[in-house]
Design a protein around this motif. Structure first.
Motif, PDB file in Angstrom:
ATOM      1  N   GLU A 160     -13.210 -16.170  -0.131  1.00 43.17           N
ATOM      2  CA  GLU A 160     -13.464 -17.021  -1.564  1.00 43.17           C
ATOM      3  C   GLU A 160     -12.350 -17.376  -2.754  1.00 43.17           C
ATOM      4  O   GLU A 160     -11.418 -18.034  -2.010  1.00 43.17           O
ATOM      5  N   ALA A 161     -13.132 -17.047  -4.046  1.00 40.46           N
ATOM      6  CA  ALA A 161     -12.615 -18.271  -4.727  1.00 40.46           C
ATOM      7  C   ALA A 161     -10.589 -17.161  -4.875  1.00 40.46           C
ATOM      8  O   ALA A 161     -11.036 -16.433  -4.851  1.00 40.46           O
ATOM      9  N   PRO A 162     -10.477 -17.757  -5.492  1.00 43.15           N
ATOM     10  CA  PRO A 162      -8.262 -18.222  -5.607  1.00 43.15           C
ATOM     11  C   PRO A 162      -8.524 -17.006  -6.676  1.00 43.15           C
ATOM     12  O   PRO A 162      -8.236 -15.934  -6.207  1.00 43.15           O
ATOM     13  N   ASP A 163      -9.276 -17.113  -7.603  1.00 39.43           N
ATOM     14  CA  ASP A 163      -8.424 -15.541  -7.928  1.00 39.43           C
ATOM     15  C   ASP A 163      -9.249 -14.814  -7.830  1.00 39.43           C
ATOM     16  O   ASP A 163      -8.871 -13.259  -8.218  1.00 39.43           O
ATOM     17  N   THR A 164     -10.807 -14.848  -7.522  1.00 38.47           N
ATOM     18  CA  THR A 164     -11.468 -13.226  -6.434  1.00 38.47           C
ATOM     19  C   THR A 164      -9.870 -12.505  -5.279  1.00 38.47           C
ATOM     20  O   THR A 164     -10.269 -11.846  -5.511  1.00 38.47           O
ATOM     21  N   VAL A 165      -9.592 -13.514  -4.938  1.00 38.52           N
ATOM     22  CA  VAL A 165      -8.900 -13.105  -3.278  1.00 38.52           C
ATOM     23  C   VAL A 165      -8.028 -12.717  -4.180  1.00 38.52           C
ATOM     24  O   VAL A 165      -6.900 -11.277  -3.685  1.00 38.52           O
ATOM     25  N   LEU A 166      -7.024 -13.052  -5.246  1.00 39.52           N
ATOM     26  CA  LEU A 166      -5.539 -12.900  -5.694  1.00 39.52           C
ATOM     27  C   LEU A 166      -5.951 -11.247  -6.425  1.00 39.52           C
ATOM     28  O   LEU A 166      -5.310 -10.620  -6.849  1.00 39.52           O
ATOM     29  N   ALA A 167      -7.472 -11.107  -7.270  1.00 39.53           N
ATOM     30  CA  ALA A 167      -7.525 -10.239  -7.880  1.00 39.53           C
ATOM     31  C   ALA A 167      -8.191  -9.077  -6.205  1.00 39.53           C
ATOM     32  O   ALA A 167      -7.154  -7.966  -6.448  1.00 39.53           O
ATOM     33  N   SER A 168      -7.898  -9.288  -5.010  1.00 40.80           N
ATOM     34  CA  SER A 168      -8.814  -8.473  -4.474  1.00 40.80           C
ATOM     35  C   SER A 168      -7.030  -7.732  -3.852  1.00 40.80           C
ATOM     36  O   SER A 168      -6.941  -6.385  -3.011  1.00 40.80           O
ATOM     37  N   ARG A 169      -6.141  -9.380  -3.171  1.00 36.11           N
ATOM     38  CA  ARG A 169      -5.365  -8.735  -2.805  1.00 36.11           C
ATOM     39  C   ARG A 169      -4.093  -7.893  -3.861  1.00 36.11           C
ATOM     40  O   ARG A 169      -3.784  -6.090  -3.849  1.00 36.11           O
ATOM     41  N   ARG A 170      -4.648  -7.697  -5.306  1.00 40.64           N
ATOM     42  CA  ARG A 170      -4.032  -6.233  -5.975  1.00 40.64           C
ATOM     43  C   ARG A 170      -4.800  -5.778  -6.031  1.00 40.64           C
ATOM     44  O   ARG A 170      -4.294  -3.985  -6.164  1.00 40.64           O
ATOM     45  N   TYR A 171      -6.035  -5.139  -6.561  1.00 42.35           N
ATOM     46  CA  TYR A 171      -7.036  -3.975  -5.984  1.00 42.35           C
ATOM     47  C   TYR A 171      -5.831  -3.196  -4.052  1.00 42.35           C
ATOM     48  O   TYR A 171      -6.212  -1.749  -4.438  1.00 42.35           O
ATOM     49  N   ALA A 172      -5.912  -4.479  -3.355  1.00 39.25           N
ATOM     50  CA  ALA A 172      -5.819  -3.737  -2.110  1.00 39.25           C
ATOM     51  C   ALA A 172      -4.396  -3.320  -2.350  1.00 39.25           C
ATOM     52  O   ALA A 172      -3.779  -1.703  -1.683  1.00 39.25           O
ATOM     53  N   PHE A 173      -3.338  -3.710  -3.297  1.00 32.46           N
ATOM     54  CA  PHE A 173      -1.756  -3.192  -3.376  1.00 32.46           C
ATOM     55  C   PHE A 173      -1.866  -1.810  -4.300  1.00 32.46           C
ATOM     56  O   PHE A 173      -1.761  -0.668  -4.119  1.00 32.46           O
ATOM     57  N   ILE A 174      -3.296  -1.754  -5.427  1.00 31.70           N
ATOM     58  CA  ILE A 174      -3.014  -0.495  -6.130  1.00 31.70           C
ATOM     59  C   ILE A 174      -3.623   0.675  -5.097  1.00 31.70           C
ATOM     60  O   ILE A 174      -3.088   1.919  -5.483  1.00 31.70           O
ATOM     61  N   SER A 175      -4.445   0.593  -4.145  1.00 31.49           N
ATOM     62  CA  SER A 175      -4.619   1.144  -3.392  1.00 31.49           C
ATOM     63  C   SER A 175      -3.764   1.533  -2.571  1.00 31.49           C
ATOM     64  O   SER A 175      -3.684   2.894  -2.284  1.00 31.49           O
ATOM     65  N   ARG A 176      -2.936   1.235  -1.986  1.00 26.99           N
ATOM     66  CA  ARG A 176      -1.675   1.520  -1.184  1.00 26.99           C
ATOM     67  C   ARG A 176      -1.084   2.455  -2.377  1.00 26.99           C
ATOM     68  O   ARG A 176      -0.643   3.980  -2.294  1.00 26.99           O
ATOM     69  N   LEU A 177      -1.121   1.872  -3.954  1.00 29.59           N
ATOM     70  CA  LEU A 177       0.270   2.746  -4.931  1.00 29.59           C
ATOM     71  C   LEU A 177      -0.136   3.753  -4.824  1.00 29.59           C
ATOM     72  O   LEU A 177       0.369   4.553  -5.239  1.00 29.59           O
ATOM     73  N   CYS A 178      -2.107   4.293  -4.993  1.00 27.00           N
ATOM     74  CA  CYS A 178      -2.343   5.385  -5.126  1.00 27.00           C
ATOM     75  C   CYS A 178      -2.303   6.614  -4.067  1.00 27.00           C
ATOM     76  O   CYS A 178      -2.479   7.368  -4.229  1.00 27.00           O
ATOM     77  N   ASP A 179      -2.309   6.119  -2.710  1.00 20.15           N
ATOM     78  CA  ASP A 179      -2.067   6.442  -1.826  1.00 20.15           C
ATOM     79  C   ASP A 179      -1.705   7.906  -1.953  1.00 20.15           C
ATOM     80  O   ASP A 179      -0.311   8.242  -2.344  1.00 20.15           O
TER      81      ASP A 179
END
Ligand code: GDP
Ligand code: MG
Length: 730
Positions: A267-286
């Motif tokens: 996807e577009a760069p900003d979308t990719v970066l945002a989704s990486r960040r969300y993935a990271f947050i999801s691990r953080l919240c586990d």
């Protein structure tokens, strides 16, 4: 570790919209900021202080933002403050009932390396929703204090202050575990824990992105927040890019960004970066976030089933708005009458100081200028206050966000944003508060378009003009339809204008409609009153300054200079057939004297000059003179017409005035007058507020000239079209 030199700690209160920032800011500082459930309420930052022991905490309440990608003016304000004012501590207010989403901003703050204290606000809501949050674990993973709180009940705020002071004392952006644990008092020990030794805090963007980040970082040696900047640069954030002064480096960075965009991302760069960040947050919240109880649909969900219904949503909204308008006018009008009578009495009282029929300029200035002008504006205060009370209730309960959502589909067709709808609606009452209400719009472009076309929504001050004109020229069964045509003409022109502006001056993509739908909440009476009072005060201030000034100037223009007694009154200055040789000194009828005086005054002369321009649209100098008055406030037009046509007190004798209008003009001209006053130059208060809200006089001037030109063109077409159709001229 540097000790803070003085004993003042600057604290930036940041967080998503509606997370409770202002509530916590108010609870801590005792200030009375407006608390709202609708984004856009806090536009600039507000400051307040709180003292604890030796320490003075200076708090700044920032506008809400979901991320540090600055889309709107508000987000820019927040981001600029965080990056450039270098607060000692950032108090990140997080909505615990929506944790993962709120942590997006938190991770950005930490990436920058700001010293953060996280407040898990709305813990009560989270618990009600069956969520359990392990604050200790979250604190260890984030490496910063995490303090649960319930802002609106003041719970947890002592811990917040303690944590803030501690982070400020340790003076590091990323306090090492030892520091924090040593500094933490017994009260906060449980909350303040840090595990990451050394505190190298970073979001892991994964194997594809990390090498690109590393390359950009290498080009930013010694820069603050290099990693965060690198992320933004890969997104081609214009503001961050601008700060790279070396053209060589900038070119290199853009090359890397191009390469990144071409790297086969899904996807577009900003979308990719945002989704990486969300993935990271999801691990953080586990393990941090647990749903301990499944909930059925909440009350909010159940209400939304109706208010957001694809079919029923719009009718419900329209019905509510209808209710708001009938209520504000139903309740407001009796109070308006009272105020009106008050001003009339005051005028009478002041009149009483002079002998009957006195020529005293001071008397005229006070009674006709000040009381007439300012009073005419203050009369609308009850309507304004009630309208804003209604809006505050709709906003405070959370309905307004739904209304914008429901209207967005329609609005986006004409190139406006869903959130433009509310300001446009308020515009039917008064353009000034409507322009203020455009602050809720995220994009400056959307905001400017809305402001530009707003005066076309026929405001309440134009109503007296229609009320005078329509019965003068049209039979009773036409009254409703003509009024309707006028209003609809304004609306259609506004929509077409918006579409054109969007296609020309304000080209670009639509801002996506992203808006949090907050759960429905009961607004507190206190916050409603504060908001109502703020608006009322703003309005009164306007009446006391801009309008007062305009009224005095206008009075002067219509009062001076006085004609000498040998002034030859122009033929036909008045409806009565006075010969051209009549001298001013020979006039006896007070109404005729007043009319002759006006024709000799500056306003009268301006009207004559205007006549050359206004001839083609069917207007004579009388209408021109009255239009000069309408610049101060639209309703002044009616009073001015009364004077030009020598009809003393207009209110009581509008029938006389109507007869005279009918004698002189055709219905076609009557209609053109209404059309012209609808479209042309907005009043002086609109000009002032447009200037203030757009931050430049250029937009205000453009609005004025643009609309006046449009008015001339439209009226010209209608007038001549009418003549061709044989509808009769002046
Ligand atoms: P801001 O946009 O972040 O400044 O949010 P506000 O301070 O305006 O708060 C939004 C709404 O949330 C208001 O109606 C507050 O009364 C309410 N609120 C704030 N904190 C809490 C909380 O801890 N629990 C609950 N239930 N409501 C809260
Ligand atoms: Mg706020």
């Amino acid at each position: 570790m540097t000790e803070t030199l003085d004993r003042t700690i600057t604290v930036a209160v940041a967080g998503n919209p509606n997370s409770g920032k202002t509530t916590i800011f108010n609870a801590l500082t005792g200030a009375r900021q407006h608390v709202g459930n609708y984004p856009g309420v806090t536009v600039e930052w507000k400051e307040g202080t709180v003292s604890r022991g030796d320490w003075r905490l200076k708090l700044y309440d920032l506008p809400g933002t979901y991320s540090l990608t600055a889309f709107s003016d508000e987000e820019l304000v927040a981001r600029d403050f965080l990056l450039n004012h270098k607060p000692d501590v950032v108090l990140d207010v997080v909505d615990a009932s929506n944790l993962e989403r709120n942590l997006f901003l938190t991770t950005e703050l930490l990436e920058i390396g700001l010293p953060v204290v996280v407040v898990l606000n709305m813990s009560d809501v989270a618990a009600d929703n069956g969520l359990r949050i392990d604050a200790n674990l979250l604190a260890r993973r984030l490496g910063v204090p995490v303090v649960p709180a319930v802002g609106n009940r003041g719970r947890g705020l002592d811990d917040v202050i303690a944590a803030v002071t501690r982070v400020a004392i340790s003076g590091t952006s990323l306090p090492g575990p030892a520091d924090i644990c040593r500094e933490a008092g017994p009260a906060t020990e449980a909350l303040v824990q840090v595990a990451t030794p050394g505190g190298a805090w970073r979001v892991d963007y994964g194997p594809v992105i990390e090498p690109f980040l590393a390359r950009v970082c290498a080009l930013l040696p010694g820069e603050d927040a290099a990693r965060w900047r690198a992320v933004k640069l890969l997104e081609r954030d214009p503001a961050v890019l601008e700060e790279i002064h070396d053209p060589e480096v900038r070119r290199e960075i853009l090359r890397i960004a191009d390469e990144f965009a071409a790297a086969g991302l899904e996807e577009a760069p900003d979308t990719v970066l945002a989704s990486r960040r969300y993935a990271f947050i999801s691990r953080l919240c586990d393990g941090v976030l647990k749903q301990v109880r499944r909930n059925g649909p909440t009350i909010s969900d159940r209400i939304d089933r109706w208010t957001m219904h694809p079919v029923w949503g719009v009718p419900i909204f329209l019905a509510l708005m209808y209710g708001v308008f009938t209520l504000t006018f139903g309740l407001g009008n009796p109070i308006m009458d009272l105020i009106d009578r008050g001003f009339t009495a005051l005028g009478g009282l002041i009149n009483g100081f002079w002998p009957a029929g006195s020529e005293s300029p001071l008397r005229s200035l006070l009674v006709d200028g000040v009381i007439g002008g300012v009073g005419g504006v203050i009369v609308f205060l009850p309507n304004i206050v009630l309208l804003f009370l209604a809006i505050a209730i709709l906003e405070g309960t959370g309905y307004m966000a739904r209304a914008a959502f429901v209207m967005d589909r329609f609005m986006s067709k004409v190139g406006l944003h869903g959130k433009s709808f509310i300001p446009l609606l308020i515009g039917f009452g008064c353009t000034v508060p409507a322009i203020m209400a455009t602050r809720t719009l995220e994009s400056r472009r959307d905001r400017l378009i809305t402001i530009m076309v707003l005066p076309l929504m026929s405001c309440g001050a134009r109503l007296p003009i229609y009320a005078l004109m329509i019965p003068a020229f049209f039979p009773a069964r036409w009254h409703g339809p003509v009024l309707w045509i006028i209003y609809v003409t304004g609306i259609v022109l506004a929509l077409v204008g918006a579409r054109l502006l969007r296609a020309t001056l304000f080209k670009g993509e639509n801002t996506p409609f992203v808006m949090e739908l907050p759960p429905y909440r009961m607004p507190t009476p206190h916050s409603l009153l504060v908001q109502m009072w703020t608006r009322a005060w703003l309005y009164l201030k306007k009446a006391g300054t801009v309008i007062l000034g305009a009224a005095v100037i206008l009075w002067f223009l219509t009062f001076y200079p006085k004609p000498p007694s040998d002034y030859v009154v122009p033929a036909g200055f008045d409806r009565t057939a006075i010969g051209s040789e009549t001298h001013f000194g020979d006039l006896t009828d007070p109404a005729q004297i007043q009319s002759a005086e006006l024709s000799y005054s500056i306003a009268g002369r301006v009207g004559r000059v205007l006549e050359t321009v206004l001839r083609p649209v069917g207007f004579d100098w009388r209408i021109g003179t009255a239009l000069v008055g309408a610049v101060a406030a639209k309703e002044v037009f009616v009073a001015q017409m009364g004077i030009v046509f020598s009809v003393g007190e207009v209110d009581e004798t509008s029938e006389v005035l109507r007869t005279r209008l009918r004698e002189r003009y055709s219905p076609l001209v009557g209609f053109c007058i209404m059309l012209f006053t609808l479209i042309s130059t907005p009043c002086i208060a609109t000009f002032a507020i447009t200037r203030q809200e757009t931050g430049s006089i250029r937009w205000a001037l453009a609005q004025n000239f643009g609309l006046t030109l449009l008015a001339w063109i439209v009226t010209f077409i209608v007038f001549h079209g009418g003549l061709l159709l044989g509808l009769g001229g002046a």
